[in-house]
Design a protein around this motif. Sequence first.
Motif, PDB file in Angstrom:
ATOM      1  N   VAL A 123       0.761  -1.230   0.030  1.00  8.94           N
ATOM      2  CA  VAL A 123       0.130  -0.031   0.020  1.00  8.94           C
ATOM      3  C   VAL A 123       0.811   1.079   0.074  1.00  8.94           C
ATOM      4  N   LEU A 128      -2.381   6.429   2.685  1.00 12.17           N
ATOM      5  CA  LEU A 128      -3.345   5.470   3.510  1.00 12.17           C
ATOM      6  C   LEU A 128      -3.303   6.417   4.920  1.00 12.17           C
ATOM      7  N   LEU A 155      -6.939  -3.111   4.564  1.00  7.35           N
ATOM      8  CA  LEU A 155      -5.839  -2.740   3.463  1.00  7.35           C
ATOM      9  C   LEU A 155      -4.575  -3.491   3.589  1.00  7.35           C
ATOM     10  N   ILE A 177     -13.744   1.698   3.967  1.00  5.80           N
ATOM     11  CA  ILE A 177     -12.627   0.733   3.358  1.00  5.80           C
ATOM     12  C   ILE A 177     -12.362   0.701   2.049  1.00  5.80           C
ATOM     13  N   LEU A 180     -10.973   3.982   1.006  1.00  6.41           N
ATOM     14  CA  LEU A 180      -9.321   3.954   1.017  1.00  6.41           C
ATOM     15  C   LEU A 180      -8.987   3.001  -0.117  1.00  6.41           C
ATOM     16  N   LEU A 181      -9.534   2.131  -0.581  1.00  4.51           N
ATOM     17  CA  LEU A 181      -8.810   0.929  -1.598  1.00  4.51           C
ATOM     18  C   LEU A 181      -9.111   1.823  -2.768  1.00  4.51           C
ATOM     19  N   GLN A 184      -6.150   4.243  -3.160  1.00  3.56           N
ATOM     20  CA  GLN A 184      -4.953   3.936  -3.242  1.00  3.56           C
ATOM     21  C   GLN A 184      -4.759   3.626  -5.071  1.00  3.56           C
TER      22      GLN A 184
END
Length: 616
Positions: A123, A128, A155, A177, A180-181, A184
């Motif tokens: 990551v 993050l 993650l 989540i 956040l993914l 990335q």
Amino acid sequence: MTFDLTPLDRHFADFICRHSGDGSPLLHLAASLVSNAVGQGHICLHLGALAGKRVTVDGSEQTLPPLEELRRYLESTTVVGGGEAFTPLIMDDLGRLYLRRYRQYERELVEVILAKGAASCCVDEPLLEDGLTRLFPCADGSEIDWQKVAAAAALRKRFCVISGGPGTGKTSTVVKIIALLAEQGGEPPLRIALAAPTGKAAARLKESIAAMKEKLACSPEIREQIPQGVSTLHRLLGARGSSVRFRHSAENLLPWDVVIVDEASMVPLPLMAKLAVALRPQARLILLGDRDQLASVEAGAVLGDICGRGRREEFSPEFAEFLAKVAGVRLPVDLMEAGGVTPRPAPGTPTPESGAPRPSLADSLVILRKNYRFGADSPIGRAAQAVNAGEGRVALELLREQGCWRDLPPTEGLKRALAERVVAGYEAYLRAESPEEALRKFDTFRVLCALHRGPWGVTAMNILIEEILAGEGLIQRRSRWYRGRPVMVTVNDYALKLFNGDVGIVFTSEGEDSPRVCFPAPEGGVRKISPLRLPSHETVFAMTVHKSQGSEFNRLLLLLPPHDAAPLTRELIYTGLTRGREEAELWGDESVFLDAVRKRTERDSGLEDALWSGGR
């Protein structure tokens, strides 16, 4: 121990004996009991718990030989093998006897979970860190934000379980989540699938995500990548009518990069294993659920086994370091655990040697501890917590203090006692002027039962409630399809896009000649289905606690029978109470309630041992 065999159990045992050429009563007994065990929700039959003991089977008492003698005999037959043997029955080193396909399901699931749990994902740590700070703002940092810990774990790992009771924020955490993914990056964008075991649970997850995504502290482009649709697991895998096979399997993998499953406690072992083997090796699997809820109706207690049934497991130093770096969370030594207490090992279970490497699966499991729905003064929350801890007397006193407990009325007085609650709970929806209004108001109240049959079961209770409402003039039972009749679909119908657990209400609108069953439409409004086309269904003024999983009601009435019964356990009462958002009333017998809270649901399986001992 007492066993009541079904015709299927007897026919299976007859088949095994014919196949082996051995008509031994002992082989017939073992085969019939392992079949019966699966029918009762177990994955296997633990011979160690029965060997050398007297059992009653269909009213006939028998004594089984000691374990070693029983194992030697079964291993000498042509129908019992070990490991990868191609025999109808498989026995492992600890004396667990399986139907071959269930042993295969268990091994396949273990292989996928351990492989994904051992894999750490690369990551962008600064990115993050920024996302975690923005999406999980912490006021003073005085307590650990377990939602942030869960997000960091999801993650970091290809396999993650986020467990917590109602109101602990599982859904809000998973929406963050996904954001956040998406942040990335990567081209093309991640393909993310959301699924649940039932249509009702899928609909609730979809509604929750739609409400939460607009409030996220992220860019509009990231919000656009949060999926809108949620499907049932059967639909995700590509169900083929009544076949047990799916379109997606190890030979035809699912295309998704991330698969998120809500209400995972309801997923039985065969379905979870079929999902696992259909995932791409690089795909992430995230499970959400409450490990303390009832297990699936079918075989297995998969989420409980994956969570180690409340064992204490330390996070690895590597994960703790990662967590401190990207989330600013530092775990004290005495808090570096997945939560709960260490279970007592099963008889004969080997214990890891001192210094043996700890399973990496612990870094994939996060328990959400803070409850945002049931505050410290919530009678539902406090009583449910006491039930979950096995403190029946404490729970009973809490329910009494808050006026949430009522001693069970006699059977002959039940109709009169129920009338006030039922009319108050259902009158508003029955007077609704549109199906949309009726559906919305119907979900504000429900009667829950522990049993399906008998005078205190769902079938009898629905008849009684119909009589009460008809007596008040709220329904007109001139036909089976009277206006206002609530029905629950009990099978999946992919042609009609109706799924097990979907609830509709019979309604006749102005200008229509015949009644229609109205279901909530995914895009809003209602779908109207002719009663003649409706798949298998049942009236649902009252429903079992099992069927209520994945649902929530403003108010509920939970009825326990006046006698002990196998389904009455701590998990059933906990699950029933926590279906109520605002109020939960429980009617029961004090001794029956206390006995139920003392009992835990126990399902024999080798899944927990295999996952938490490195895949033996």
